[in-house]
Design an enzyme around this catalytic site. Structure first.
Site, short mmCIF file in Angstrom:
data_model
loop_
_atom_site.label_atom_id
_atom_site.label_comp_id
_atom_site.label_asym_id
_atom_site.label_seq_id
_atom_site.Cartn_x
_atom_site.Cartn_y
_atom_site.Cartn_z
N HIS A 181 0.84 -1.21 0.00
CA HIS A 181 0.00 0.00 0.00
C HIS A 181 0.87 1.25 0.00
O HIS A 181 0.66 2.19 0.77
CB HIS A 181 -0.96 0.00 1.20
CG HIS A 181 -1.88 -1.17 1.24
ND1 HIS A 181 -3.23 -1.09 1.01
CD2 HIS A 181 -1.62 -2.48 1.48
CE1 HIS A 181 -3.78 -2.29 1.12
NE2 HIS A 181 -2.83 -3.16 1.39
N TYR A 241 3.25 -5.15 10.27
CA TYR A 241 3.17 -3.70 10.03
C TYR A 241 4.21 -2.97 10.86
O TYR A 241 4.82 -2.00 10.42
CB TYR A 241 1.78 -3.16 10.38
CG TYR A 241 0.67 -3.55 9.42
CD1 TYR A 241 -0.51 -2.82 9.38
CD2 TYR A 241 0.78 -4.66 8.60
CE1 TYR A 241 -1.55 -3.19 8.53
CE2 TYR A 241 -0.26 -5.03 7.74
CZ TYR A 241 -1.40 -4.29 7.72
OH TYR A 241 -2.45 -4.66 6.90
C1 HEM Z 1 -1.03 -11.55 6.81
C2 HEM Z 1 -1.69 -10.67 6.10
C3 HEM Z 1 -1.17 -9.30 5.74
C4 HEM Z 1 0.12 -8.83 5.64
C5 HEM Z 1 1.42 -9.60 5.85
C6 HEM Z 1 0.05 -7.43 5.29
C7 HEM Z 1 1.17 -6.60 5.11
C8 HEM Z 1 1.10 -5.21 5.03
C9 HEM Z 1 2.23 -4.30 5.16
C10 HEM Z 1 3.68 -4.71 5.33
C11 HEM Z 1 1.74 -3.02 5.11
C12 HEM Z 1 2.54 -1.70 5.26
C13 HEM Z 1 2.43 -1.29 6.73
C14 HEM Z 1 3.17 0.02 7.06
O1 HEM Z 1 4.32 0.20 6.64
O2 HEM Z 1 2.61 0.87 7.76
C15 HEM Z 1 0.32 -3.13 4.93
C16 HEM Z 1 -0.51 -2.03 4.82
C17 HEM Z 1 -1.87 -2.16 4.66
N1 HEM Z 1 -2.61 -3.33 4.66
FE1 HEM Z 1 -1.94 -5.17 4.94
N2 HEM Z 1 -1.27 -7.06 5.18
C18 HEM Z 1 -2.04 -8.18 5.43
C19 HEM Z 1 -3.42 -8.28 5.42
C20 HEM Z 1 -4.25 -7.22 5.17
C21 HEM Z 1 -5.69 -7.28 5.18
C22 HEM Z 1 -6.51 -8.52 5.48
C23 HEM Z 1 -6.14 -6.02 4.89
C24 HEM Z 1 -7.54 -5.51 4.73
C25 HEM Z 1 -8.57 -5.88 5.25
C26 HEM Z 1 -4.98 -5.17 4.73
C27 HEM Z 1 -5.04 -3.81 4.48
C28 HEM Z 1 -3.94 -2.97 4.50
C29 HEM Z 1 -4.04 -1.52 4.35
C30 HEM Z 1 -5.31 -0.72 4.15
C31 HEM Z 1 -2.73 -1.02 4.46
C32 HEM Z 1 -2.29 0.43 4.31
C33 HEM Z 1 -2.43 1.15 5.59
C34 HEM Z 1 -1.92 2.58 5.40
O3 HEM Z 1 -2.51 3.30 4.56
O4 HEM Z 1 -0.96 2.92 6.07
N3 HEM Z 1 -3.84 -5.92 4.91
N4 HEM Z 1 -0.06 -4.46 4.88
#
Ligand code: HEM
Length: 374
Positions: A79, A348
């Site tokens: 993202h 995260y």
């Molecule tokens: C094991 C499952 C998942 C992993 C490993 C993962 C991994 C990540 C990582 C590494 C980030 C960046 C975090 C940061 O630097 O602040 C991220 C951001 C994000 N993830 Fe996931 N994610 C997973 C599941 C999900 C699910 C299920 C959703 C939605 C329902 C989701 C929605 C998001 C969103 C919206 C962001 C961006 C947040 C922002 O704008 O800062 N993720 N994810």
């Protein structure tokens, strides 16, 4: 300004310590303690802390960086392309009946957050992106905050952290071809029919033409705690009030690289954009697995309205140095036995720690803002 425990947690990525949590809400700590002890042990186990060769949060982020062709310094490991938003939320009486969370109390609750696209490339063309997201930080005055990160997808492609990791590995481009190895992907899909079903749902859905017309799902299951103590397994959707619109692929492909963000800036310059928060209540026997969607006839509760009246580039907005950890939950909301949010929380914070220690290039959407003055 003194730093509160969640800002400390947000800045350091470290979870608030037990003393601070106890101060915040003793009952919730007991509940979370029980859940976390179970899941933390599970994730610590899976996290390699107990058995080093097992999957850990750092392994996860290493694999995500490799799959992305290396980290983009200073950017989120997923993202990565985003823009900051601000506004407020107003809860409903039905919302108050389902959860004691202060955000549903009825008054205006200050909201900040971020729209983004799910890919790890902060400079990807918007037309190549099929997953859009909304991240929110709801800060009721004098009460603990709630952070959520939600996607516009019909469920998730997997139900376990292990399967998510295996998908990242299978999707990693082969250095020789620059493309994922078809045999590896075939083997992965053969082992994960839930991903095949997810891809079919993604293919069948219509892609919203912009962030304002799109709706965003919690995908993961959480517990809402009512004033009488009743605990309900729920998922929620931020349902767009804007009429739904979609673009034919040829029109979308001809659009400028940042059209989703340009359109949002133009839209908010005309006035606020609104969503209704709709909770879906699980029925006994409904699977609390992120890859499995619940039947459409499940009860829906209108929890309140989200009003976004400001959009601002990351450099000047207040969403860059925030970790939208899905386990930053207020009293009245609790984790369920869905394992995904626990993995997300750990992963995260690793991504957050790495990116905030790096020098970041300007975002693709820079020096722009629209809407109400902050
Ligand atoms: C094991 C499952 C998942 C992993 C490993 C993962 C991994 C990540 C990582 C590494 C980030 C960046 C975090 C940061 O630097 O602040 C991220 C951001 C994000 N993830 Fe996931 N994610 C997973 C599941 C999900 C699910 C299920 C959703 C939605 C329902 C989701 C929605 C998001 C969103 C919206 C962001 C961006 C947040 C922002 O704008 O800062 N993720 N994810």
């Amino acid at each position: 300004m003194p730093e509160d425990e969640t800002d400390h947690a947000a800045r350091t990525g470290d979870a608030p310590d037990t003393a601070t949590l106890l101060k915040r809400n003793p009952l919730q700590v007991l509940v979370i303690g029980a859940v976390l002890a179970g899941s933390a042990a599970a994730f610590a186990y899976v996290g390699g802390f107990l058995t080093p060769h097992r999957l850990g949060a750092n392994h996860f982020v290493d694999a995500m960086e490799t799959a992305a062709g290396g980290p983009h310094a200073g950017f989120r490991r997923a993202h990565a392309k985003g823009i900051c938003i601000a506004g407020h939320f107003v809860g409903t009486p039905q919302g108050r009946g389902l959860s004691t969370a202060a955000v549903f109390a009825g008054g205006q609750v200050s909201v900040s957050g971020r729209f983004a696209e799910a890919a790890p490339d902060p400079f990807a063309k918007d037309s190549s992106e099929a997953v859009r997201s909304m991240a929110l930080r709801l800060q009721p005055a004098g009460a603990p905050e709630w952070r959520m990160a939600i996607n516009d997808t019909p469920g998730l492609h997997v139900s376990t952290p292990q399967a998510f990791y295996e998908n990242v590995v299978a999707s990693t481009p082969d250095p020789a071809t620059g493309k994922p190895d078809p045999a590896k992907m075939q083997a992965y899909l053969a082992k994960h029919p839930e991903t095949v079903a997810f891809l079919a749902r993604m293919k069948a859905r219509q892609l919203a033409s912009g962030f304002a017309e799109d709706s965003y799902n919690s995908v993961d299951g959480f517990i809402f705690v009512a004033p009488n103590g009743a605990r309900r397994l729920v998922r929620w959707t931020m349902q767009a009030e804007e009429p739904f619109a979609t673009l034919p692929p040829a029109v979308r492909d001809a659009k400028p690289a940042n059209y989703m963000f340009d359109d949002l800036l133009a839209r908010v310059a005309k006035g606020p954009v609104k969503w209704r928060m709709i909770a879906t209540l699980a029925q006994p026997g409904d699977p609390n697995r992120a890859a499995e969607v619940w039947p459409a006839d499940r009860p829906h509760i209108d929890m309140g309205e989200l009003i976004i009246d400001r959009v601002e580039s990351e450099a000047t907005g207040n969403c860059q140095d925030i970790n939208f950890d899905p386990l930053v939950l207020p009293p009245g909301v609790a984790p369920s036995d869905d394992p995904i949010p626990f993995a997300r929380s750990a992963v995260y914070s690793v991504s957050f720690r790495r990116r905030t220690a790096e020098t970041k290039a300007p975002s693709a959407v820079a020096n722009q803002s629209a809407g109400a003055r902050p």
